[in-house]
Design an enzyme around this catalytic site. Structure first.
Site, PDB file in Angstrom:
ATOM      1  N   HIS A 206      43.924  37.485  42.635  1.00 59.26           N
ATOM      2  CA  HIS A 206      43.418  37.699  43.975  1.00 59.26           C
ATOM      3  C   HIS A 206      44.710  37.152  44.990  1.00 59.26           C
ATOM      4  O   HIS A 206      44.651  35.986  45.554  1.00 59.26           O
ATOM      5  CB  HIS A 206      42.147  36.758  44.385  1.00 59.26           C
ATOM      6  CG  HIS A 206      40.921  37.479  43.702  1.00 59.26           C
ATOM      7  ND1 HIS A 206      40.299  38.688  44.450  1.00 59.26           N
ATOM      8  CD2 HIS A 206      40.365  37.009  42.803  1.00 59.26           C
ATOM      9  CE1 HIS A 206      39.208  38.764  43.525  1.00 59.26           C
ATOM     10  NE2 HIS A 206      39.243  37.911  42.279  1.00 59.26           N
ATOM     11  N   ASP A 289      34.368  40.303  33.357  1.00 59.45           N
ATOM     12  CA  ASP A 289      34.143  39.832  34.694  1.00 59.45           C
ATOM     13  C   ASP A 289      32.845  40.200  35.266  1.00 59.45           C
ATOM     14  O   ASP A 289      32.496  40.564  36.213  1.00 59.45           O
ATOM     15  CB  ASP A 289      35.174  40.612  35.644  1.00 59.45           C
ATOM     16  CG  ASP A 289      35.575  40.116  37.002  1.00 59.45           C
ATOM     17  OD1 ASP A 289      35.083  38.824  37.265  1.00 59.45           O
ATOM     18  OD2 ASP A 289      36.000  40.561  37.918  1.00 59.45           O
TER      19      ASP A 289
HETATM   20 ZN   LIG Z   1      37.969  38.369  40.746  1.00 58.51          ZN
HETATM   21 ZN   LIG Z   2      35.854  37.230  38.604  1.00 56.93          ZN
END
Ligand SMILES: [Zn+2]
Ligand SMILES: [Zn+2]
Length: 400
Positions: A206, A289
């Protein structure tokens, strides 16, 4: 009682044995080889008559090292941010059904008290044990990330680390296995130095960093990139000049390993091939994820405080502008890699088990080899999960 897994196509780090033999004693692998030589006509198989050995015949199936998931938010309706033992137990069972034998639950950007509640729940799960995949520790994804690359992370909780927060994280460094942070956020290099020196995997993610930020991040202890191509900067132009981003840096620097969300949605097969061509199989790890809807029907779910929509086998932001995490298990990802990307079983075993074990410093996991924990996933011939064995015990499958 000893356990023998016989007749399956058995994937070791070095070869695929067409008709294999694995012996497990007290949760550890004590023999691996071809069935014909490892007890096929010998004492190994006769010992069953005495009742001291349970034998599982898996002819026609594939036997691989259990999947290790570095980054999983949830499953079965539960999320790491629920911060309860029960939520982690639910996740461990859902992901064990997907072939995962060990996992690192992941948080999202949130106030420090909420992050610490999840850390404490993970500590409880590690202490008490769970019924599915073993809980190895926690992955803190955020809050020290880029607003520009936040994806489904909530903007109001994104911030710079304070000295007090760094001290609190240092105090829990034994539980924290990985931190995803953006190197360009002020204060993150100090955090990286403290945590990487304590064995925590520091991962760029990110992030809107340029290659020059990444260069400094490597010096500060970052060694990895989180979900390459998701929440990662790429080449941008500033006053006509081009600046390479996180994606180019991941390719450029051998000191960075990467992980990928191989659910068949986040990355098309050609991008996975491009990543493998540039980084090599040894530096690419598969993560799920997965958010709480893994193993659940389509509909509306929460990721942190944010609402997301689960549809067509993936989670979306409400406006459908981007994905908001996967709903796949490691087993579903292995299937994508074999069928859609065309990888070999050995390559898939490296990316789903051997490499993540190395990244996390787990000497006893990540391969079907003598002396390793008996973490095993058995796949049907259509690559669906038939059974999952965690440290010698069935966590999923007909014998559970
Ligand atoms: Zn992420
Ligand atoms: Zn994540």
């Amino acid at each position: 009682m000893a356990l023998e897994i016989i007749g399956g196509k058995t994937v070791t780090p070095y070869r695929v044995i067409e008709e294999g033999y694995i012996r497990v004693e007290e949760g550890e692998i004590t023999a691996v080889g071809p069935l014909s030589t490892a007890g096929g006509e010998g004492r190994g198989l006769e010992a069953v008559e005495g009742g001291a050995t349970e034998r599982v015949d898996v002819h026609g199936k594939i036997v691989m090292p259990g999947f290790i998931d570095l980054h999983v938010h949830g499953g079965g309706g539960a999320d790491t941010m629920d911060a309860t033992y029960d939520a982690l137990n639910t996740m461990s069972l859902v992901h064990a059904a997907g072939g995962t034998t060990a996992m690192v639950p992941a948080t999202v950007s949130a106030p420090m008290e909420r992050v610490m509640r999840s850390v404490e729940a993970v500590e409880e799960a590690m202490r008490r044990g769970v019924r599915g995949a073993r809980v190895l520790g926690i992955h803190l994804e955020g809050p020290y990330i880029s607003r520009a690359q936040r994806g489904a992370q909530e903007e109001e909780y994104i911030r710079e680390p304070t000295r007090e927060e760094v001290q609190e994280l240092v105090a829990h460094a034994a539980t924290i296995k990985a931190i995803t942070a953006a190197p360009e956020v002020p204060g993150v290099f100090g955090l990286a130095r403290e945590m990487s020196s304590r064995g925590v995997l520091m991962s760029i993610g990110h992030s809107d960093a340029t290659v020059y930020d990444v260069e400094k991040a490597l010096e500060a202890g970052f060694t990895h990139v989180t979900h390459l191509y998701s929440g990662c900067s790429t080449v941008k132009r500033v006053n006509a000049f081009r600046y390479p981003g996180v994606i180019e840096a991941a390719y450029l620097f051998d000191g960075l390993s990467v992980d990928i969300i191989a659910d068949g949605k986040h990355l098309p097969p050609y991008l996975i091939k491009l990543i493998l061509k540039n980084k090599g199989v040894g530096s690419v790890n598969v993560i799920t994820d997965a958010m709480r809807a893994a193993g659940m029907p389509p509909g509306k779910y929460k990721l942190g405080d944010q609402e997301v929509i689960v549809d067509q086998g993936v989670a979306w932001l409400p406006d459908r502008s981007a994905f908001a995490g996967s709903v796949s298990t490691m087993g579903e990802m292995a299937k994508v890699l074999i069928r859609d990307v065309g990888l070999s079983l050995t390559e898939v075993a490296a990316m789903t088990s051997t490499n993540p074990a190395k990244l996390l410093g787990l000497k006893g996991k990540g391969a079907l080899a003598v002396g390793k924990d008996a973490d095993v996933v058995i796949l049907n011939d259509d690559f669906s999960v038939y059974a999952t064995i965690v440290e010698g015990k069935f966590a999923y499958g007909p014998r559970k």
